[in-house]
Design an enzyme around this catalytic site. Sequence first.
Site, short mmCIF file in Angstrom:
data_model
loop_
_atom_site.label_atom_id
_atom_site.label_comp_id
_atom_site.label_asym_id
_atom_site.label_seq_id
_atom_site.Cartn_x
_atom_site.Cartn_y
_atom_site.Cartn_z
CB SER A 132 45.83 39.10 41.92
OG SER A 132 45.35 39.95 40.87
CE1 TYR A 145 48.88 43.44 43.43
CE2 TYR A 145 47.78 42.55 41.42
CZ TYR A 145 47.79 42.90 42.51
OH TYR A 145 46.74 42.47 43.09
#
Length: 247
Positions: A132, A145
Site C-alpha cells: 500500500s 495499518y
Amino acid sequence: MSTRTAVVTGASSGIGAACARQLAHAGYRVVLLARRRDRVEALAGELPQAEARVVDVTDREAVDAFAASLDRCDVLVNNAGGAFGQDTVAGGDPADWRWMYEVNVLGTLHVTQALLPALEASGDGTVVVLSSTAALGTYEGGGGYAAAKHGAHALAATLRLEIVDRPVRVIEIAPGMVRTEEFSLNRFGGDQERADRVYQGVPAPLTADDVADTVTWAVTRPSHVNVDLLVVRPRVQASNYKVHREG
C-alpha cells in the site's frame, strides 16, 4: 502458458478476486485461496483452469498442508490483508494492531516461505506483494495499518536481496486509494456511512480491476525484468493525505 500456475491469496473479493480473473484470462491456471468457501468456490466456477482452496493465511499448518498438495507454483500473489480501525497511536487497540500484523505480514511470510521451493523449482518464479502507499508513508489514524504495510514492504525488499541469485522475482505493488466493496467497510466494523465518507467527493478512485491490471502487467513482463516497486494511485490523489474532492 496453460500449465503455469498462479496462487492468489485473499481471492474471495476485491483486489484478490480481480487478480484471479485477470490472471486466468491471461492464460494462467489460478488457485484461489480465501477463508470464505462459498465466495471463493463461486469465483473458481466462473474461471477457466481455476480451483478454490479454503485457507487462512495466518494458520501456518493449513498453509503448509496446502503447499504440500500443490503440484507446481509459478506465481504467488500475496494479496490477503486489510485494515482494522482508524484510531490514534495513543488510543489504538493493540488487538487491532496485532490482527493487522498477523494478516498483512505473517500471512505473507507463511505463504511465501511455504511456496518458495516450488517457485524456485519452476525456474521462472514470481512473488508479488500487495502492500500500500501506507507502506511508504504515514497519516493520522493509520498507524497500525501503516506499521503492518511497512512490514510487508520490508519483507519484499529483504527477500529480493536474499534470493537475487535464484530464478524468482520479487515484485511489490503499492496501491493508493482503491474503492472496493469491503476494504473500508471492514475497517470501520460494518459502518457503511463511515466507509462511504472515505471516498466522498473523490471523482474516480482506483478500482480493484485497476490494481489487478497493474499486477498482471508486472507479472507478464519478460522474466529478466523485475518491477521492484510500483506505486499506483488515482490521478486525484497526490499523497496519502492530499486528495482532490469535488463539492
